[in-house]
Design an enzyme around this catalytic site. Structure first.
Site, short mmCIF file in Angstrom:
data_model
loop_
_atom_site.label_atom_id
_atom_site.label_comp_id
_atom_site.label_asym_id
_atom_site.label_seq_id
_atom_site.Cartn_x
_atom_site.Cartn_y
_atom_site.Cartn_z
CG ASN A 108 -30.61 -15.68 15.14
OD1 ASN A 108 -29.65 -14.92 14.95
ND2 ASN A 108 -30.55 -16.98 14.90
CG PHE A 112 -21.36 -12.96 14.28
CD1 PHE A 112 -22.10 -14.09 14.55
CD2 PHE A 112 -20.35 -13.05 13.31
CE1 PHE A 112 -21.89 -15.28 13.86
CE2 PHE A 112 -20.12 -14.23 12.63
CZ PHE A 112 -20.89 -15.34 12.89
CB SER A 171 -23.66 -16.61 11.02
OG SER A 171 -24.64 -15.59 11.14
CG ASN A 173 -28.41 -13.60 10.86
OD1 ASN A 173 -29.29 -13.47 10.01
ND2 ASN A 173 -28.53 -14.44 11.89
CB THR A 174 -21.84 -12.06 9.08
OG1 THR A 174 -22.05 -11.89 10.49
CG2 THR A 174 -20.62 -11.25 8.67
CE LYS A 207 -23.72 -23.98 14.38
NZ LYS A 207 -24.14 -23.35 15.62
CG ASN A 236 -25.34 -21.47 11.97
OD1 ASN A 236 -26.31 -20.97 12.55
ND2 ASN A 236 -24.11 -21.05 12.15
#
Ligand code: FMN
Length: 346
Positions: A108, A112, A171, A173-174, A207, A236
């Protein structure tokens, strides 16, 4: 939940994100009930909270806190909603979610996507009296000029409706978010959060990513202990790519599910040896069976979470794993989960 094998072909005929939306929509109609009782040996106390079972739902499935009650009814011992950011945001362009069926994995790069903290707060207020643990995972907006301020705002905004808060700095993805794991950045972030949290507020979990350098678990544990973090969630999704078969293997984003298992277990072991049991650990990444969960607990996890395996095996997986854990406790002569935690750690 023996219905899932019947439903799965329909869900898998849709693209992954449409299937996810359809699942959340269907769950909203599910009548909720008190979760069926689980063996008392599974009850466990972590960070001052009483968990009916150590098997939880990981963040990212219920980003906007739409169905926490339903997920508790289905047999999860706790549910982590989010990641929620201070302001709503769209996330990345679609497609951004891929099922790698041959690998029992997911990639993925959602980024967010969420409706923002005020909207989640409102929904969670209605869950205030539920008999179950609901954690809220908080993050920073992608375009934020001051990410530390976003986390501080998240702690202030969500403390009133969260049994625990997770600071998600892992994450992939940021862009740049994972740099908050670097020692001095982490110290600044966790100090600011330490000042913002209320004395009687919810415990704070951190996390982390599974893609860390050799020295990082030690550094992170040191800072986390110094700043009063209550637990570390390991881990994660990974940006690494173990061998994969699916045609989606080249997609960018975070990989989760079966191929993450070995990496997440190793990361957990690294955090256990770095902490020597001084801080509670929560194991997540590639957990699909009671054996996987048991291995994580024996390696030092007080609790476990999962997401990707539910895509393949359905939500009944949580109860199945919990019952399998109770059986393993009996077989090993333990009377509680806490006795098994770290029993392999040496
Ligand atoms: C589609 C998807 C979205 C996710 N979104 C988030 C998120 O918003 N915040 C977060 O902390 N973790 C998020 N995760 C990571 C999971 O919480 C978990 O750490 C990871 O998937 C490994 O567990 P698993 O192998 O059981 O899926 C997401 C995972 C997936 C598959």
């Amino acid at each position: 939940m023996h219905l899932y094998p019947l439903i799965r072909p329909f869900a898998f005929a849709l693209d992954a994100e449409a299937a996810h939306r359809a699942t959340i929509a269907a769950l909203k109609f599910m009548p909720t009930h008190r979760p069926a009782a689980l063996p008392s040996s599974l009850r466990t106390r972590v960070a001052g909270l009483d968990f009916p079972s150590p098997v939880g739902l990981a963040a990212g499935f219920d980003k906007d806190a739409e169905v926490p009650e339903q997920m508790l009814s289905l047999g999860f011992g706790f549910v982590e909603v989010g990641t929620v950011t201070p302001r709503p945001q769209q996330g990345n362009d679609r497609p951004r979610l891929f099922r790698l069926s041959e690998d029992k994995a997911v990639i993925n790069r959602m980024g967010f996507n969420n409706r923002g903290q005020p909207s989640a707060f409102e929904r969670l207020q209605r869950c205030a009296n539920l008999p179950g643990i609901i954690g809220v995972n908080i993050g920073a907006n992608k375009d934020s000029a001051d990410r530390v301020a976003d986390y501080v705002a998240g702690v202030r905004a969500m403390s009133g409706v969260a049994d625990y808060l997770t600071i998600n700095i892992s994450s992939p993805n940021t862009p740049g978010l994972r740099q908050l794991q670097d020692e001095s950045a982490l110290r600044a972030l966790l100090s600011a959060i330490g000042e913002a949290r209320l004395p009687n507020g919810p415990p704070i979990f951190l996390k982390v990513a599974p893609d860390l350098g050799e020295a990082e678990p030690d550094q992170i544990v040191r800072v986390a202990l110094h700043c009063g973090v209550d637990a570390i969630i390991v881990a994660n999704t990974t940006v690494s790519r173990p061998e994969l078969k699916s045609r989606y293997k080249g997609e960018q984003g975070g990989l989760s599910g079966a191929p993450l298992k070995a990496l997440a277990l190793k990361a957990l072991r690294d955090f256990r040896s770095a902490s020597g049991g001084e801080i509670a650990l929560i194991g997540v990444g590639g957990i699909a069976t009671a054996d996987d969960a048991w291995e994580r607990i024996c390696a030092g996890a007080s609790l476990v979470q999962l997401y990707s395996a539910m895509v393949y095996d359905g939500p009944g997986i949580a109860r199945g794993i919990a019952l399998g854990l109770a059986k393993r406790l009996r077989l090993h002569g333990f009377t509680s989960i806490s006795e098994a935690v770290g029993s392999d750690a040496g």
